[in-house]
Design an enzyme around this catalytic site. Structure first.
Site, PDB file in Angstrom:
ATOM      1  N   THR A  46       0.820  -1.222   0.000  1.00  0.00           N
ATOM      2  CA  THR A  46       0.000   0.000   0.000  1.00  0.00           C
ATOM      3  C   THR A  46       0.841   1.254   0.000  1.00  0.00           C
ATOM      4  OG1 THR A  46      -1.780  -1.116   1.125  1.00  0.00           O
ATOM      5  CG2 THR A  46      -1.752   1.251   1.343  1.00  0.00           C
ATOM      6  N   TYR A  80      -8.177   0.682  -3.373  1.00  0.00           N
ATOM      7  CA  TYR A  80      -7.067   1.191  -4.182  1.00  0.00           C
ATOM      8  C   TYR A  80      -6.312  -0.013  -4.728  1.00  0.00           C
ATOM      9  CZ  TYR A  80      -4.699  -0.173   0.044  1.00  0.00           C
ATOM     10  OH  TYR A  80      -4.267  -0.915   1.110  1.00  0.00           O
ATOM     11  N   THR A 134       1.570  -4.474   4.125  1.00  0.00           N
ATOM     12  CA  THR A 134       1.387  -4.751   5.554  1.00  0.00           C
ATOM     13  C   THR A 134       0.988  -6.203   5.829  1.00  0.00           C
ATOM     14  OG1 THR A 134      -0.890  -3.977   5.365  1.00  0.00           O
ATOM     15  CG2 THR A 134       0.735  -2.397   6.192  1.00  0.00           C
ATOM     16  N   ASP A 135       0.368  -6.864   4.826  1.00  0.00           N
ATOM     17  CA  ASP A 135      -0.261  -8.162   5.110  1.00  0.00           C
ATOM     18  C   ASP A 135       0.713  -9.221   5.623  1.00  0.00           C
ATOM     19  OD1 ASP A 135      -2.538  -6.944   4.255  1.00  0.00           O
ATOM     20  OD2 ASP A 135      -2.914  -8.266   2.552  1.00  0.00           O
ATOM     21  N   LYS A 162       0.531  -7.661  12.359  1.00  0.00           N
ATOM     22  CA  LYS A 162      -0.583  -6.810  11.935  1.00  0.00           C
ATOM     23  C   LYS A 162      -1.806  -7.287  12.711  1.00  0.00           C
ATOM     24  CE  LYS A 162      -3.078  -5.173   7.859  1.00  0.00           C
ATOM     25  NZ  LYS A 162      -3.194  -5.208   6.394  1.00  0.00           N
ATOM     26  N   GLU A 186      -1.335 -28.690  27.518  1.00  0.00           N
ATOM     27  CA  GLU A 186      -2.543 -29.174  26.833  1.00  0.00           C
ATOM     28  C   GLU A 186      -2.350 -30.575  26.241  1.00  0.00           C
ATOM     29  OE1 GLU A 186      -5.589 -28.248  26.347  1.00  0.00           O
ATOM     30  OE2 GLU A 186      -5.595 -26.258  27.258  1.00  0.00           O
TER      31      GLU A 186
END
Ligand code: GLU
Length: 356
Positions: free
Chosen positions: A40, A54, A120-121, A193, A313
């Protein structure tokens, strides 16, 4: 054209002094290379009101630099376009190509710091990868934006200026690969993110390392896990990443995805479990079978914060499984893909998960 011979000697010497002062100020500034990969921060929308609609990866790095003359006050900046992609399209091959270029540049005496512009992803994955495999103390800083440069209140310009400020700073040396976003300086290992629509998108449960405000870095903590110069991994000795895949778990999860992935020749599977990396009773035998085939089983958690406890666990010692410590599945995949280029021992892999 005025000949220097016709000017008064005093004026000539003043001019020469000014040129020399300018030249020495230029050479005194740190040299920062901006490696551009898209995202971006290089995106463009149809109008100023398009903050979220965009096209990513449009604007070339030369234009990004030319649009931000303030960079020249901080460093001698040069750009290189490595890729021009949206970061969801990153592959292991992209990581290797980028890593090799960063490694070559940090070895150059005339390079003081590196900035990488990124979508950013998957920025957190690239940042962690470089943190593991680049042997340097020089600052390597990833930067992105949530709004394209064409949007009102675009965040890319200040993020980029801050990233160059960090990369040009001696005080950023030896802190591992960093991420400059929203005025904060984050550790590339810890950051994720966490919000997909706000400019305050990147968070770490352990907190930011510092902030950059008006060209000054303010530091509050330093990473404790092994990274960069202290890493046992070195991109210069690697030709490809190990094959590691993630399977996500949820209520009613069937075994089909685990079976399908295990047939693709993987070296490890990351189980993105709920809670403390819990595994559904019906999936336990599936993961035991996968381990019996020589594939490493890594228990991670889909919960954003906290960390997975070994032998809590699930009886990890008994099943010979590895826990991912505080690494989310996408970061656990990166570490396993790097680590398994050097070892296939589950004990070694667990040690590496504790240390990195
Ligand atoms: N999905 C694109 C990418 O990660 C755009 C997202 C962004 O950079 O904010 O490159």
């Amino acid at each position: 054209m005025i000949s220097l011979r016709k000017l008064h000697p005093l004026i000539v010497s003043c001019l020469l002094a000014a040129v020399c002062t300018w030249a020495s100020a230029q050479s005194a500034k740190p040299n920062v290379i901006i490696l551009a990969t898209g995202g971006t921060i290089a995106g463009a929308g149809a109008s100023a009101s398009n903050s979220a609609t965009y096209t990513a990866a449009k604007v070339p790095v030369e234009k990004l630099i030319a649009g931000l003359p303030e960079l020249g006050n901080v460093a001698n900046v040069k750009g290189e376009q490595v890729f021009q992609i949206a970061s969801e399209n990153m592959t292991n091959e992209h990581l290797m190509t980028l890593g090799k270029r960063v490694s070559a540049l940090v070895k150059q005496a005339d390079v003081d710091g590196i900035v990488i512009t990124h979508g950013t992803d998957t920025l957190e994955e690239t940042a962690y990868f470089l943190n593991l495999v680049i042997r340097t103390n020089k600052p390597v800083v990833l930067v992105a934006s949530m709004r394209p440069s064409t949007a009102l209140s675009a965040d890319g310009a200040l993020n980029l200026l801050n990233a160059v400020t960090v990369a040009a700073s001696k005080d950023a040396a030896g802190k591992g690969v960093l991420v400059a976003m929203n005025d904060e300086i984050q550790s590339g290992r810890d950051v994720s993110k966490n919000v997909n629509i706000k400019t305050e998108a990147f968070k770490s449960q352990w907190g930011a390392l510092g902030m950059t405000v008006e060209g000054v870095n303010y530091w509050f903590r330093a990473p404790i896990k092994r990274h960069t110069q202290q890493s046992e991994f070195n991109i210069d000795e690697m030709s490809a990443l190990a094959s590691v895949e993630i399977v996500y778990s949820y209520a009613n999860v069937p075994r089909v995805a685990f079976d399908a992935v295990s047939k693709t020749g993987i070296q490890a599977i990351v189980h993105g479990g709920p809670g403390n990396g819990s595994v559904a009773d019906r999936i336990v035998p599936v993961l035991k079978d996968i381990r019996a085939q020589g594939v490493q089983v890594i228990r991670s958690s889909r919960v954003p914060d906290g960390f997975v406890l070994r032998n809590a666990e699930q009886p990890d010692d008994k099943y010979d499984w590895v826990v991912a410590h505080d690494l989310r599945p996408q970061k656990a995949r990166i570490l396993a893909a790097v680590a398994l280029t050097k070892t296939n021992s589950s004990k070694e892999l667990q040690r590496i998960f504790w240390e990195y």
